[in-house]
Design a protein around this motif. Structure first.
Motif, mmCIF file in Angstrom:
data_model
loop_
_atom_site.group_PDB
_atom_site.id
_atom_site.type_symbol
_atom_site.label_atom_id
_atom_site.label_comp_id
_atom_site.label_asym_id
_atom_site.label_seq_id
_atom_site.Cartn_x
_atom_site.Cartn_y
_atom_site.Cartn_z
ATOM 1 N N GLN A 66 0.847 -1.189 0.000
ATOM 2 C CA GLN A 66 0.000 0.000 0.000
ATOM 3 C C GLN A 66 0.887 1.245 0.000
ATOM 4 O O GLN A 66 1.593 1.502 0.970
ATOM 5 N N THR A 79 2.017 5.110 0.388
ATOM 6 C CA THR A 79 1.574 6.281 1.132
ATOM 7 C C THR A 79 1.140 7.346 0.133
ATOM 8 O O THR A 79 1.348 7.200 -1.081
ATOM 9 N N GLU A 80 0.591 8.436 0.624
ATOM 10 C CA GLU A 80 0.167 9.522 -0.265
ATOM 11 C C GLU A 80 1.359 10.081 -1.043
ATOM 12 O O GLU A 80 1.267 10.311 -2.259
ATOM 13 N N ALA A 81 2.491 10.266 -0.377
ATOM 14 C CA ALA A 81 3.685 10.793 -1.046
ATOM 15 C C ALA A 81 4.204 9.799 -2.079
ATOM 16 O O ALA A 81 4.620 10.194 -3.180
ATOM 17 N N LEU A 127 2.433 7.611 -3.673
ATOM 18 C CA LEU A 127 1.467 7.600 -4.769
ATOM 19 C C LEU A 127 1.705 8.775 -5.720
ATOM 20 O O LEU A 127 1.586 8.638 -6.936
ATOM 21 N N GLU A 128 2.083 9.921 -5.179
ATOM 22 C CA GLU A 128 2.423 11.065 -6.026
ATOM 23 C C GLU A 128 3.606 10.726 -6.923
ATOM 24 O O GLU A 128 3.608 11.056 -8.116
ATOM 25 N N THR A 137 2.579 8.281 -9.633
ATOM 26 C CA THR A 137 1.822 8.969 -10.680
ATOM 27 C C THR A 137 2.772 9.621 -11.684
ATOM 28 O O THR A 137 2.555 9.534 -12.903
ATOM 29 N N GLN A 151 -4.342 0.775 -8.247
ATOM 30 C CA GLN A 151 -5.668 1.348 -8.023
ATOM 31 C C GLN A 151 -6.655 0.285 -7.554
ATOM 32 O O GLN A 151 -7.442 0.510 -6.620
#
Length: 136
Positions: free
Chosen positions: A8, A10-12, A14-15, A18, A86
């Protein structure tokens, strides 16, 4: 790799993923520059060493990225497809926040989001496709 084996991010992380999904491959500097270009909300710039450390963790500990170290500058790429990450994140969200109910999640999303006519048509087409596959 099975869905439940995908780490999973983290938000960072995932950035960063991307950026790599969009670019294909990138150096730490290129990733860092793209991340900072996207900061249009006035938030603090991300430092190069922060991006480097995150990429190192994503490579060595989580297996989220691959690294080509043949050249002096390391080149990174995403280790898995965007749709796989996703799908895994969505399944975890459904399982934890919506007690396994995809319907509750969709109803919440549609209730809180002003879906365009085009989006609603795509959703209807997807439902029809799923119904046809299940009737086979």
């Amino acid at each position: 790799m099975r869905t439940n084996e995908i780490p999973q991010p983290t938000e960072a992380e995932l950035e960063i993923l991307t950026v790599l999904w969009e670019q294909g491959t990138a150096t730490v500097r290129e990733v860092n520059d793209k991340l900072n270009e996207r900061r249009t909300d006035g938030s603090k710039e991300i430092g190069y060493t922060t991006t480097l450390k995150l990429l190192q963790i994503m490579f060595a500990e989580k297996g989220l990225v691959t690294r080509n170290a043949d050249a002096r500058t390391h080149i990174y790429s995403a280790a898995m497809e965007q749709t796989d990450v996703q799908r895994n994140m969505l399944q975890r969200l459904v399982d934890t926040a919506f007690q396994g109910s995809a319907m509750q999640m969709v109803m919440q999303a549609l209730g809180d989001h002003d879906a365009s006519t085009e989006e609603l048509q795509e959703i209807k087409a997807l439902i029809e496709k799923v119904e046809k596959l299940r009737s086979l």
